[in-house]
Motif scaffolding. Structure first.
Motif, short mmCIF file in Angstrom:
data_model
loop_
_atom_site.label_atom_id
_atom_site.label_comp_id
_atom_site.label_asym_id
_atom_site.label_seq_id
_atom_site.Cartn_x
_atom_site.Cartn_y
_atom_site.Cartn_z
N TRP A 103 -3.02 5.46 10.18
CA TRP A 103 -3.01 4.81 11.50
C TRP A 103 -2.61 5.78 12.62
CZ3 TRP A 103 0.62 3.67 7.69
CH2 TRP A 103 1.95 3.97 7.98
N GLY A 104 -2.81 7.07 12.38
CA GLY A 104 -2.57 8.05 13.44
C GLY A 104 -1.44 9.00 13.14
N ARG A 105 -1.43 10.11 13.88
CA ARG A 105 -0.41 11.13 13.70
C ARG A 105 0.94 10.65 14.23
NH1 ARG A 105 -0.96 15.03 17.08
NH2 ARG A 105 0.00 16.71 15.86
N PRO A 106 2.03 11.28 13.78
CA PRO A 106 3.35 10.91 14.29
C PRO A 106 3.46 11.20 15.79
CG PRO A 106 3.52 12.31 12.33
CD PRO A 106 2.10 12.34 12.75
N VAL A 107 4.31 10.44 16.46
CA VAL A 107 4.62 10.74 17.86
C VAL A 107 5.86 11.62 17.96
CG1 VAL A 107 3.52 8.66 18.72
CG2 VAL A 107 5.95 8.61 18.15
N ALA A 108 6.64 11.69 16.89
CA ALA A 108 7.83 12.54 16.89
C ALA A 108 8.31 12.75 15.46
CB ALA A 108 8.96 11.92 17.72
N GLU A 123 -1.45 11.84 2.52
CA GLU A 123 -2.83 12.08 2.06
C GLU A 123 -3.24 11.03 1.03
OE1 GLU A 123 -5.12 16.22 1.24
OE2 GLU A 123 -3.38 15.85 -0.03
N VAL A 124 -2.36 10.74 0.08
CA VAL A 124 -2.65 9.72 -0.93
C VAL A 124 -2.78 8.35 -0.28
CG1 VAL A 124 -1.72 8.53 -2.96
CG2 VAL A 124 -1.57 11.02 -2.81
N CYS A 125 -1.95 8.10 0.74
CA CYS A 125 -2.02 6.82 1.43
C CYS A 125 -3.36 6.63 2.14
CB CYS A 125 -0.86 6.73 2.43
SG CYS A 125 -0.46 5.05 2.97
N ARG A 126 -3.97 7.73 2.55
CA ARG A 126 -5.30 7.68 3.19
C ARG A 126 -6.41 7.61 2.15
NH1 ARG A 126 -3.48 12.26 5.87
NH2 ARG A 126 -5.21 13.46 4.99
N GLU A 127 -6.03 7.46 0.89
CA GLU A 127 -7.00 7.32 -0.21
C GLU A 127 -7.81 8.59 -0.43
OE1 GLU A 127 -6.79 4.91 -2.12
OE2 GLU A 127 -5.81 3.33 -0.97
N HIS A 149 0.84 -1.21 0.00
CA HIS A 149 0.00 0.00 0.00
C HIS A 149 0.87 1.26 0.00
CE1 HIS A 149 -3.40 2.58 0.63
NE2 HIS A 149 -2.98 2.98 1.83
N LEU A 150 1.94 1.26 0.81
CA LEU A 150 2.85 2.40 0.82
C LEU A 150 3.52 2.59 -0.54
CD1 LEU A 150 4.52 2.00 4.32
CD2 LEU A 150 3.00 3.84 3.61
N LYS A 151 3.93 1.49 -1.16
CA LYS A 151 4.58 1.58 -2.47
C LYS A 151 3.62 2.13 -3.52
CE LYS A 151 7.81 -2.28 -1.78
NZ LYS A 151 8.20 -3.64 -2.24
N SER A 152 2.40 1.63 -3.51
CA SER A 152 1.41 2.11 -4.48
C SER A 152 1.11 3.59 -4.26
CB SER A 152 0.13 1.28 -4.35
OG SER A 152 -0.92 1.82 -5.12
N SER A 153 1.01 3.98 -2.99
CA SER A 153 0.72 5.37 -2.67
C SER A 153 1.87 6.29 -3.08
CB SER A 153 0.47 5.52 -1.16
OG SER A 153 -0.65 4.77 -0.76
N LEU A 154 3.11 5.83 -2.86
CA LEU A 154 4.26 6.63 -3.27
C LEU A 154 4.29 6.78 -4.79
CD1 LEU A 154 6.83 8.15 -2.68
CD2 LEU A 154 8.06 5.98 -2.55
N SER A 155 3.99 5.71 -5.50
CA SER A 155 3.96 5.77 -6.96
C SER A 155 2.94 6.80 -7.45
CB SER A 155 3.63 4.39 -7.53
OG SER A 155 3.55 4.42 -8.94
N ARG A 156 1.77 6.82 -6.82
CA ARG A 156 0.74 7.78 -7.20
C ARG A 156 1.15 9.20 -6.81
NH1 ARG A 156 -4.21 6.01 -4.23
NH2 ARG A 156 -2.87 4.52 -3.14
N THR A 157 1.82 9.34 -5.67
CA THR A 157 2.28 10.66 -5.24
C THR A 157 3.32 11.22 -6.19
OG1 THR A 157 1.89 10.02 -2.93
CG2 THR A 157 3.25 11.97 -3.30
N LEU A 158 4.20 10.37 -6.68
CA LEU A 158 5.24 10.82 -7.62
C LEU A 158 4.65 11.40 -8.90
CD1 LEU A 158 7.84 7.91 -7.27
CD2 LEU A 158 8.07 10.25 -6.41
#
Length: 464
Positions: free
Chosen positions: A404-409, A179-183, A62-71
């Protein structure tokens, strides 16, 4: 459990990802702000997240597909640098691809990574392209993303060529990736790739054979800490700075020898006291603390350098999401005597004065000055008197929910780090809180940690 410094990290896979749509973007000429960064390391910034509920064997595709779309929204990132026969440097948007790495580090826990006083070395291992110089983008990817599994979390680290993007562009990409990863059906902030401003020059920057190198020692011994400033501490600091309308008797006596006993510098032309911003107050606090910790001779000249975004300073203004570098450095000089004896208000006013003066005319003047002597940006602190402030607490670093939530750091890698380099991040709790990533010589850091004025506002323990 092994200590964070000794735990292994294993790269499980590495591949090249491409945009899911072919680029139709023409070559983009590097601006003078871009060219100046060719001797800098790649930007290395990333976010630490809690462990996703989705197993990694499902998350990674899912991360790979999202990065491809973001690019596809950021074609320059999948391209390469090219230099033509006239010496002009371009980004060729040729869909050559970016690196994607999956690493595993089961010995690292979030609490163990965030609780030590100093930033632990493992964060440097959560990025690839360590100490990679941006000029090498002629034959290397301009972006690499490393996803590292931890015992109870995940770190997503991006290394981006600094000659094609500044912090504004970097975080717009990172936010869009999430944002793309969140569809999301469409992206919020569309990047602007136009090259029609004063920053695009006919001047040619010449390079030594093999390309430029960084202008500082990337291996000098340093300590690195995150000092946090809560919203309440920032408000208290700003109120303190802005209440110092008159110098105290002690301060007057300390500078009497130079005959500066009036209060005129504390008022504008209408006789009203100029309000100093929260961030300028914080910078003044830091400048004083570091100068005091360095134990400089009173007559030694110090400099506080602030990186500023020129997008809104130019006339006409650039698009807020102009993709590239649109930054300049504002130096403020003062002797150690003045920094330490004239008080927080005076230091903050000196910074404020120079920031306010950095308007369209000043930006254009610096462009003309660079064109008369093209050069790479000289990062570093050769005489041990400089403080260099980069990044910004206004960057949306915590607006990165991949599902899956905001960053912690938010943390950085080992890129572009030298004595006196400071990076400003927003605090996780928001509301005007600020985190400062501080790099100092060990003895200077020890002095800053015991500085009563500085530590009256700062805290440095995430786990409290």
């Amino acid at each position: 459990m092994p200590s964070p410094s000794s735990s292994p990290l294993t790269v499980l896979s590495k591949c090249t990802l491409y945009p899911n749509q072919k680029s139709t973007l023409s070559d983009l000429k590097l601006s003078i702000s871009d060219l100046a960064m060719l001797s800098c390391h790649y930007i290395q910034k990333g976010c630490l997240f809690p462990l996703p509920s989705l197993p990694f064997h499902s998350l990674l595709p899912h991360l790979k597909s999202s990065l491809s779309r973001t690019l596809s929204h950021f074609p320059p990132l999948a391209g390469r640098l090219t230099t033509d026969s006239h010496g002009y440097v371009y980004i060729t948007c040729n869909d050559a691809g970016v690196d994607f790495l999956h690493a595993c580090a089961p010995g690292y826990c979030i609490r163990d990574l965030l609780s030590p006083p100093d930033v632990p070395d493992p964060f440097k291992r959560f990025f690839t392209f360590d100490k990679k110089v941006s000029y090498t983008g002629h034959f290397s990817p301009l972006l690499a993303v490393q996803v590292t599994e931890l015992a109870d979390g995940v770190f997503i680290g991006c290394a981006m060529n600094h000659a094609i993007a500044d912090g504004t562009s970097f975080w717009n990409f990172f936010n869009t990736f999430a944002e793309v990863c969140r569809e999301a059906t469409k992206i919020s902030n569309v990047p602007d790739f136009r090259r029609d401003s004063i920053l695009i020059s006919k001047a040619v920057l010449k390079f030594p054979e093999g390309g430029p190198e960084v202008t500082f020692n990337p291996y000098e011994p340093l300590r690195e800490r995150i000092f946090s400033f809560s919203r309440e501490a920032i408000q208290k600091l700003k109120a303190t700075v802005n209440s110092q309308k008159l110098r105290t008797d002690e301060e007057l006596n300390a500078i009497e020898w130079i005959g500066k006993q009036s209060n005129d510098n504390y008022h504008n032309n209408k006789g009203k006291v100029e309000e100093i911003s929260s961030f300028q107050s914080l910078c003044a606090l830091l400048w004083r603390g570091v100068t005091r910790a360095r134990k400089l001779h009173p007559s030694k000249t110090t400099v506080f350098k602030m990186a500023v975004n020129c997008r809104m300073r130019l006339a006409p203004k650039l698009n807020p999401y102009y993709f590239g570098n649109a930054i300049q450095s504002i130096p403020t000089y003062a002797t150690a005597e003045d920094v330490l004896c004239r008080g927080l208000r005076w230091c903050a006013e000196e910074l404020n004065k120079n920031v306010k003066a950095h308007d369209d005319a000043k930006v254009r003047h610096l462009v003309e000055e660079w064109e008369s002597n093209p050069r790479c940006f000289p990062l570093g602190n050769p005489d041990g008197t400089a403080v260099t402030m980069g990044s910004s607490p206004r960057f949306p670093m915590y607006d990165n929910d991949f599902g899956w939530g905001r960053p912690v750091a938010v943390r950085s890698g080992g890129a572009n780090k030298f004595d006196g380099k400071i990076s400003a991040f927003p605090g996780r709790e928001g509301g005007g809180s600020v985190d400062l990533e501080v790099l100092l010589a060990p003895e200077t850091m020890e002095g800053l940690e015991s500085d009563l004025e500085f530590m009256a506002y700062a805290s440095s323990s995430w786990c409290n």
